[in-house]
Write a protein that holds these residues in place. Structure first.
Motif, PDB file in Angstrom:
ATOM      1  N   ALA A  50     -87.558  28.166  53.100  1.00 36.70           N
ATOM      2  CA  ALA A  50     -86.757  27.717  54.238  1.00 36.70           C
ATOM      3  C   ALA A  50     -85.602  26.845  53.762  1.00 36.70           C
ATOM      4  O   ALA A  50     -84.464  26.986  54.229  1.00 36.70           O
ATOM      5  CB  ALA A  50     -87.636  26.936  55.226  1.00 36.70           C
ATOM      6  N   ALA A  51     -85.865  25.948  52.819  1.00 35.50           N
ATOM      7  CA  ALA A  51     -84.804  25.089  52.285  1.00 35.50           C
ATOM      8  C   ALA A  51     -83.747  25.934  51.571  1.00 35.50           C
ATOM      9  O   ALA A  51     -82.545  25.679  51.703  1.00 35.50           O
ATOM     10  CB  ALA A  51     -85.396  24.057  51.328  1.00 35.50           C
ATOM     11  N   VAL A  70     -81.635  27.251  60.777  1.00 33.49           N
ATOM     12  CA  VAL A  70     -82.257  28.253  59.911  1.00 33.49           C
ATOM     13  C   VAL A  70     -83.531  27.676  59.298  1.00 33.49           C
ATOM     14  O   VAL A  70     -84.574  28.336  59.248  1.00 33.49           O
ATOM     15  CB  VAL A  70     -81.282  28.722  58.806  1.00 33.49           C
ATOM     16  CG1 VAL A  70     -82.000  29.480  57.714  1.00 33.49           C
ATOM     17  CG2 VAL A  70     -80.179  29.571  59.413  1.00 33.49           C
ATOM     18  N   ILE A  71     -83.461  26.438  58.835  1.00 33.14           N
ATOM     19  CA  ILE A  71     -84.638  25.797  58.232  1.00 33.14           C
ATOM     20  C   ILE A  71     -85.723  25.589  59.281  1.00 33.14           C
ATOM     21  O   ILE A  71     -86.892  25.922  59.064  1.00 33.14           O
ATOM     22  CB  ILE A  71     -84.253  24.452  57.582  1.00 33.14           C
ATOM     23  CG1 ILE A  71     -83.314  24.680  56.403  1.00 33.14           C
ATOM     24  CG2 ILE A  71     -85.501  23.695  57.130  1.00 33.14           C
ATOM     25  CD1 ILE A  71     -82.686  23.399  55.857  1.00 33.14           C
ATOM     26  N   ARG A  72     -85.366  25.034  60.415  1.00 33.70           N
ATOM     27  CA  ARG A  72     -86.335  24.700  61.466  1.00 33.70           C
ATOM     28  C   ARG A  72     -87.061  25.937  61.984  1.00 33.70           C
ATOM     29  O   ARG A  72     -88.243  25.882  62.291  1.00 33.70           O
ATOM     30  CB  ARG A  72     -85.617  24.000  62.613  1.00 33.70           C
ATOM     31  CG  ARG A  72     -86.531  23.400  63.653  1.00 33.70           C
ATOM     32  CD  ARG A  72     -85.764  22.683  64.756  1.00 33.70           C
ATOM     33  NE  ARG A  72     -85.013  21.533  64.255  1.00 33.70           N
ATOM     34  CZ  ARG A  72     -83.683  21.456  64.157  1.00 33.70           C
ATOM     35  NH1 ARG A  72     -82.928  22.481  64.537  1.00 33.70           N
ATOM     36  NH2 ARG A  72     -83.083  20.385  63.704  1.00 33.70           N
ATOM     37  N   ASN A  73     -86.348  27.052  62.083  1.00 33.64           N
ATOM     38  CA  ASN A  73     -86.918  28.262  62.679  1.00 33.64           C
ATOM     39  C   ASN A  73     -87.382  29.280  61.646  1.00 33.64           C
ATOM     40  O   ASN A  73     -87.569  30.451  61.985  1.00 33.64           O
ATOM     41  CB  ASN A  73     -85.892  28.911  63.614  1.00 33.64           C
ATOM     42  CG  ASN A  73     -85.520  27.994  64.753  1.00 33.64           C
ATOM     43  OD1 ASN A  73     -86.372  27.307  65.302  1.00 33.64           O
ATOM     44  ND2 ASN A  73     -84.250  27.951  65.083  1.00 33.64           N
ATOM     45  N   ILE A  82     -91.382  21.984  61.006  1.00 35.30           N
ATOM     46  CA  ILE A  82     -90.469  21.749  59.882  1.00 35.30           C
ATOM     47  C   ILE A  82     -89.365  20.794  60.301  1.00 35.30           C
ATOM     48  O   ILE A  82     -88.694  21.011  61.306  1.00 35.30           O
ATOM     49  CB  ILE A  82     -89.864  23.074  59.387  1.00 35.30           C
ATOM     50  CG1 ILE A  82     -90.966  24.021  58.933  1.00 35.30           C
ATOM     51  CG2 ILE A  82     -88.883  22.818  58.255  1.00 35.30           C
ATOM     52  CD1 ILE A  82     -90.467  25.390  58.530  1.00 35.30           C
ATOM     53  N   MET A  83     -89.181  19.755  59.519  1.00 37.74           N
ATOM     54  CA  MET A  83     -88.098  18.789  59.741  1.00 37.74           C
ATOM     55  C   MET A  83     -87.003  19.078  58.710  1.00 37.74           C
ATOM     56  O   MET A  83     -87.218  18.868  57.511  1.00 37.74           O
ATOM     57  CB  MET A  83     -88.612  17.362  59.585  1.00 37.74           C
ATOM     58  CG  MET A  83     -89.774  17.022  60.519  1.00 37.74           C
ATOM     59  SD  MET A  83     -89.425  17.311  62.250  1.00 37.74           S
ATOM     60  CE  MET A  83     -88.171  16.113  62.539  1.00 37.74           C
ATOM     61  N   PRO A  84     -85.824  19.561  59.140  1.00 39.39           N
ATOM     62  CA  PRO A  84     -84.765  19.926  58.193  1.00 39.39           C
ATOM     63  C   PRO A  84     -83.859  18.746  57.837  1.00 39.39           C
ATOM     64  O   PRO A  84     -83.726  17.788  58.586  1.00 39.39           O
ATOM     65  CB  PRO A  84     -83.978  20.980  58.958  1.00 39.39           C
ATOM     66  CG  PRO A  84     -84.133  20.587  60.383  1.00 39.39           C
ATOM     67  CD  PRO A  84     -85.507  19.971  60.503  1.00 39.39           C
ATOM     68  N   SER A  85     -83.262  18.853  56.674  1.00 42.06           N
ATOM     69  CA  SER A  85     -82.262  17.880  56.232  1.00 42.06           C
ATOM     70  C   SER A  85     -81.274  18.602  55.333  1.00 42.06           C
ATOM     71  O   SER A  85     -81.674  19.277  54.386  1.00 42.06           O
ATOM     72  CB  SER A  85     -82.944  16.744  55.468  1.00 42.06           C
ATOM     73  OG  SER A  85     -81.987  15.944  54.830  1.00 42.06           O
ATOM     74  N   ALA A 101     -86.741  20.878  53.521  1.00 35.66           N
ATOM     75  CA  ALA A 101     -87.618  21.234  54.634  1.00 35.66           C
ATOM     76  C   ALA A 101     -88.910  20.460  54.416  1.00 35.66           C
ATOM     77  O   ALA A 101     -89.581  20.637  53.404  1.00 35.66           O
ATOM     78  CB  ALA A 101     -87.889  22.733  54.650  1.00 35.66           C
ATOM     79  N   ALA A 102     -89.240  19.575  55.344  1.00 34.02           N
ATOM     80  CA  ALA A 102     -90.425  18.729  55.199  1.00 34.02           C
ATOM     81  C   ALA A 102     -91.382  18.963  56.361  1.00 34.02           C
ATOM     82  O   ALA A 102     -90.957  19.273  57.476  1.00 34.02           O
ATOM     83  CB  ALA A 102     -90.024  17.266  55.144  1.00 34.02           C
ATOM     84  N   SER A 103     -92.660  18.803  56.088  1.00 35.88           N
ATOM     85  CA  SER A 103     -93.675  18.941  57.112  1.00 35.88           C
ATOM     86  C   SER A 103     -94.913  18.152  56.700  1.00 35.88           C
ATOM     87  O   SER A 103     -95.184  17.990  55.514  1.00 35.88           O
ATOM     88  CB  SER A 103     -94.054  20.408  57.303  1.00 35.88           C
ATOM     89  OG  SER A 103     -94.992  20.553  58.343  1.00 35.88           O
ATOM     90  N   THR A 104     -95.637  17.654  57.679  1.00 32.84           N
ATOM     91  CA  THR A 104     -96.935  17.032  57.426  1.00 32.84           C
ATOM     92  C   THR A 104     -97.991  17.973  57.974  1.00 32.84           C
ATOM     93  O   THR A 104     -97.994  18.292  59.166  1.00 32.84           O
ATOM     94  CB  THR A 104     -97.036  15.653  58.099  1.00 32.84           C
ATOM     95  OG1 THR A 104     -96.005  14.820  57.569  1.00 32.84           O
ATOM     96  CG2 THR A 104     -98.384  15.017  57.829  1.00 32.84           C
ATOM     97  N   VAL A 105     -98.870  18.434  57.098  1.00 37.43           N
ATOM     98  CA  VAL A 105     -99.850  19.449  57.449  1.00 37.43           C
ATOM     99  C   VAL A 105    -101.233  18.812  57.511  1.00 37.43           C
ATOM    100  O   VAL A 105    -101.624  18.076  56.607  1.00 37.43           O
ATOM    101  CB  VAL A 105     -99.832  20.588  56.399  1.00 37.43           C
ATOM    102  CG1 VAL A 105    -100.854  21.650  56.751  1.00 37.43           C
ATOM    103  CG2 VAL A 105     -98.449  21.196  56.300  1.00 37.43           C
TER     104      VAL A 105
END
Length: 125
Positions: A50-51, A70-73, A82-85, A101-105
């Motif tokens: 995604a990144a 694009v990253i978020r989706n 997904i949190m994009p930056s 692209a960051a996420s806490t799983v």
């Protein structure tokens, strides 16, 4: 003299049940660890992809909000939020854009694991 064979076999059955409880607990823990590890690996891979797609979008079209969308989706992240930056906000020729692209799983065992994918791409003209 020991009791009859019936008494000894009951003790053996009890010992076998206790041993099975310990071994099955170990095997179930191992199984959940393997499932969690595979799932985390798959989500980490999706975040990296995604990144990369977000960095490509920014490098080609110089559209930060489009790159973040694009990253978020990005499909294939197994429902991870997904949190994009994307930095910098303007992609000039020769500069490098960095997309994250960051996420806490949340794992099957209840732990929260932070994951991040990052990509760098040189801006086009």
């Amino acid at each position: 003299m020991m009791g009859g064979g019936v008494m000894g076999s009951n003790r053996d059955k009890g010992a076998a049940a206790v041993e099975f409880a310990f071994v099955s607990l170990l095997l179930i823990t191992l199984l959940f660890g393997i499932l969690d590890g595979g799932r985390l690996f798959l989500i980490q891979s999706a975040l990296s992809h995604a990144a990369r797609e977000g960095a490509r979008e920014m490098a080609i079209h110089n559209n930060r909000s489009g790159a973040e969308d694009v990253i978020r989706n990005y499909p294939g992240a197994l429902g991870a939020v997904i949190m994009p930056s994307v930095t910098p906000s303007n992609c000039t020729e020769g500069n490098t854009v960095v997309a994250q692209a960051a996420s806490t799983v949340r794992t099957l065992t209840g732990f929260n694991v932070p994951l991040t994918g990052e990509a760098r791409m040189r801006c086009g003209g």
